[in-house]
Write an enzyme that holds these catalytic residues in place. Structure first.
Site, PDB file in Angstrom:
ATOM      1  N   GLU A  65     -12.540  -1.959  12.013  1.00  0.00           N
ATOM      2  CA  GLU A  65     -12.496  -1.241  10.736  1.00  0.00           C
ATOM      3  C   GLU A  65     -13.618  -1.650   9.778  1.00  0.00           C
ATOM      4  OE1 GLU A  65      -8.827  -1.762   8.643  1.00  0.00           O
ATOM      5  OE2 GLU A  65      -9.544  -0.679   6.874  1.00  0.00           O
ATOM      6  N   GLU A  87       0.824  -1.217   0.000  1.00  0.00           N
ATOM      7  CA  GLU A  87       0.000   0.000   0.000  1.00  0.00           C
ATOM      8  C   GLU A  87       0.856   1.264   0.000  1.00  0.00           C
ATOM      9  OE1 GLU A  87      -2.634  -0.658   3.368  1.00  0.00           O
ATOM     10  OE2 GLU A  87      -3.954  -1.885   2.133  1.00  0.00           O
ATOM     11  N   ASP A  97      -8.317  -9.021   4.066  1.00  0.00           N
ATOM     12  CA  ASP A  97      -8.070  -7.871   4.933  1.00  0.00           C
ATOM     13  C   ASP A  97      -9.208  -7.686   5.938  1.00  0.00           C
ATOM     14  OD1 ASP A  97      -7.057  -5.609   6.026  1.00  0.00           O
ATOM     15  OD2 ASP A  97      -7.427  -4.306   4.300  1.00  0.00           O
TER      16      ASP A  97
HETATM   17  O1  GCW Z   1      -7.050  -2.769   6.332  1.00  0.00           O
HETATM   18  C1  GCW Z   1      -6.080  -1.949   5.759  1.00  0.00           C
HETATM   19  C2  GCW Z   1      -6.381  -0.601   6.298  1.00  0.00           C
HETATM   20  C3  GCW Z   1      -5.208   0.326   6.320  1.00  0.00           C
HETATM   21  C4  GCW Z   1      -4.064  -0.370   7.032  1.00  0.00           C
HETATM   22  C5  GCW Z   1      -3.738  -1.648   6.277  1.00  0.00           C
HETATM   23  C6  GCW Z   1      -2.668  -2.459   6.978  1.00  0.00           C
HETATM   24  C7  GCW Z   1      -2.361   0.593   8.393  1.00  0.00           C
HETATM   25  O2  GCW Z   1      -7.435  -0.055   5.542  1.00  0.00           O
HETATM   26  O3  GCW Z   1      -5.604   1.482   6.981  1.00  0.00           O
HETATM   27  O4  GCW Z   1      -2.934   0.453   7.145  1.00  0.00           O
HETATM   28  O5  GCW Z   1      -4.863  -2.470   6.203  1.00  0.00           O
HETATM   29  O6  GCW Z   1      -3.025  -3.381   7.679  1.00  0.00           O
HETATM   30  O7  GCW Z   1      -1.501  -2.182   6.785  1.00  0.00           O
END
Ligand code: GCW
Length: 630
Positions: free
Chosen positions: A339, A232, A311
């Site tokens: 989240e 990311e 995720d």
């Molecule tokens: O779930 C995603 C989140 C990001 C997060 C990433 C991760 C810290 O949307 O905000 O970043 O995973 O776990 O690295």
């Protein structure tokens, strides 16, 4: 009165013999001591020097502290302790919390207020809450805490910042919680010290060694690093054509002489995947990236693997990578902050979900090899391993944003200590400790919490479709189309004919092939794939008949209507507690649950209308698509 700091009399007259095993032995040599693993403890009612006493003996100081908390917890829950003789050992050596706190005081995916550590680019002057947090974590047996966001700011490595972090470490130390830092691999370059961050460049290795030495001068019990790289947008070893093992080891070698460890995250994936290619699959990324490197990581590296391959969705299978590392330490990463599961504005108790991942049997070599045993290092006799929980508590008085959400942090700590505990026993403990022992209160809250995950799943993402939320925005509102036709790879692949990701070996992405053969046999054939994960593994027509006897489309309609009704039911259940819990918490949670019931209707209608538009098949019960039928 006894002339020993280990022997104390409380105001109520109870006598406590408290200390490490050897301290206890010196004072009461007649006691036959148990063997204890690191951080373990022994609670024992005994007569000492003629007094009825409680012995609290730890394998080390931390264990003795855990023993005190355990005894207090039992007393608070009105358990009989007069004949106690309990030996408790942690299931795994590493039980860490991750906080995604930014230096400006905001928290990535934090829903409980501003950071307890940082404000305006520095460590807070007043660290009172941080101290309370350390106590809270210790009471659960947590022994490490990463204090900054894994999307890491390299400025944490500036010398003036390290001395600020020392202040946090000093506050955490009495509670046995080691501080650690999320590290940006590019720090040597980003801070302007070097023109490269190539982990195989000796200058870079030397930079990390010096930096780590500097940290340990300030913080002698520093825990180590948590690392997110090549993910990311975070810098990573791929910039120099190096592997994740090269990156992990450059940290590990700097930390090794001091006893520090590296939690290196397996969350490495390409977020510019071509959605048109039906063989592409984000779920495969962690295994594809890390399985080939098995055995190349130093023994103080722990690969930190999210529970599922995507995720933190409302339902995912356990990541196959847990079974894919035989010569490498592992930890499971669980997300306490909600989240994708309601962001603490809705009730969702995650322990039942985590239990499914931890108890999932990978059947390596056809042996019983549950994920919990793999991450604890028990299957392949690894030197270390364990649990990392993303908590993201904040300054909010309830820490997480509402008074029921703390059950998730409590539950994480209890599972990290003993993953064999049932969800029911964990919530029972928590409710009694938090709300007292009125049987109606305990029964009602336990029941609400235990059902809440499935209720949330019913209206947000049934059948393993993933949380059908706005994945490019707030990760909260219903917006299933946002997952499709972009590079993020959280595709549902819903079209006019059918829905679901084909991850089979035969016709799909081949993801199922990452599991051991016995698990492949469960997921690959439609006949044995469980309904709850069907759309995660298979693309099927809307008319496909599930094991439960319903068609996929009817299940979608039914689960959304049922989920919305159940959410309304939660609010009703809570109302029965008026007068049984304090007014402040009663009205706070009433308001939250009433809001949740309304949100569940929004979800229900959005998802039902979306899927009806796609497939054109009306609800048999007449709730969706009636106009089209008339
Ligand atoms: O779930 C995603 C989140 C990001 C997060 C990433 C991760 C810290 O949307 O905000 O970043 O995973 O776990 O690295």
């Amino acid at each position: 009165m006894f002339g020993s700091r280990n022997l104390v009399e409380s105001e109520s007259g109870s006598v406590f013999l408290l200390g490490t095993l050897s301290e206890v032995h010196k004072i009461a040599p007649v006691l036959k001591l148990p063997r204890l693993a690191r951080d373990g403890y022994w609670l024992r009612a005994a007569k000492i020097r003629g007094y009825d006493s409680f012995v609290i003996a730890g394998a080390n100081d931390r264990g003795a502290l855990y023993g005190v908390f355990a005894l207090l917890s039992k007393i608070a829950r009105e358990q009989e302790v007069s004949h106690i003789d309990d030996v408790e050992q942690p299931y795994a050596p590493l039980r860490w919390i991750n906080q995604w706190d930014n230096l400006d005081g905001s928290i990535e995916r934090g829903y409980g207020g501003r950071s307890i550590f940082f404000a305006g680019g520095t460590v807070r002057d007043d660290l009172t809450r941080a101290g309370q947090y350390a106590r809270l974590l210790a009471s659960l047996g947590i022994n490490g805490c990463t204090i900054n966001n894994v999307n890491a700011d390299p400025r944490v490595f500036r010398s003036d910042f390290i001395s600020q972090i020392k202040r946090i470490a000093d506050i955490f130390r009495p509670w046995g919680v080691r501080i650690s830092i999320a590290a940006d691999l590019s720090a040597p370059k980003a801070l302007g010290d070097l023109d490269t961050f190539d982990p195989l460049d000796p200058k870079v290795a030397e930079w990390w060694k010096k930096k780590v030495d500097e940290i340990y001068r300030e913080i002698p019990d520093f825990g180590g690093f948590t690392v997110k790289a090549d993910s990311e947008g975070q810098p990573g070893p791929s910039t120099y054509g190096r592997t994740q093992a090269d990156a992990a080891n450059v940290f590990a070698r700097a930390l090794k002489p001091h006893g520090g460890v590296v939690f290196y995250r397996a969350f490495v994936y390409n977020h510019h995947l071509d959605w048109r290619n039906l063989k592409n699959d984000r779920a495969k990324a962690a295994y594809d990236n890390f399985h080939p490197l098995d055995g190349q990581f130093d023994d103080n590296v722990i690969i930190q693997i999210k529970n599922g391959p995507i995720d933190f969705q409302v339902r995912e299978p356990a990541s196959p990578l847990f079974a894919g590392l035989h010569h490498t330490n592992e930890a499971i990463e669980l997300q306490i902050t909600q989240e994708y599961t309601g962001q603490q504005r809705q009730l969702c108790f995650l322990v039942p979900m985590w239990k499914e991942a931890l108890d999932f049997d990978m059947r390596i070599d056809n042996q019983q090899t549950p994920v919990k045993a793999l991450v604890a290092g028990r299957v392949f006799h690894r030197p270390t391993g364990g649990f990392a929980g993303v908590a993201n508590v904040g300054m909010d008085p309830s820490w997480l944003g509402n008074s029921l959400a703390m059950a998730n942090l409590y539950g994480f700590g209890r599972l990290a200590w003993n993953p064999d505990l049932s969800a029911k026993s964990i919530i029972e403990e928590w409710t009694r400790l938090t709300f007292g022992d009125d049987p109606q209160v305990v029964h009602t809250i336990d029941d609400m919490q235990l059902h809440s995950w499935h209720i949330y799943e019913n209206y947000t993402g049934p059948l393993g479709a993933g949380t059908l939320t706005n994945i490019t925005g707030n990760h909260y509102d219903p917006a299933p189309e946002s997952a499709e036709r972009n590079g993020w790879g959280q595709w549902i692949r819903a079209d006019h004919e059918g829905i679901g990701m084909d991850r089979t070996i035969a016709t799909g992405t081949g993801f199922i092939g990452q599991y051991p053969p016995a698990v492949q046999k469960i997921y690959e054939p439609l006949s044995s794939c469980p309904d709850k994960l069907l759309l995660f593994f298979h693309h099927v027509p809307y008319t496909y008949v599930l094991h439960c006897g319903k068609t996929v489309i009817q299940y979608f309609y039914d689960s959304h209507y049922e989920g919305a009704e159940q959410a309304a039911g939660l609010a009703e259940q809570w109302k029965t507690l008026q007068g049984h819990v304090d007014e402040a918490r009663f009205s706070e949670i009433s308001a939250m649950l009433e809001y949740q019931a309304r949100e569940a209707i929004v979800w229900r209608d959005t998802i039902c209308n979306w899927i009806y538009q796609l497939c054109g098949i009306a609800d048999q019960k007449g709730r969706v698509g009636m106009q089209a039928r008339q």
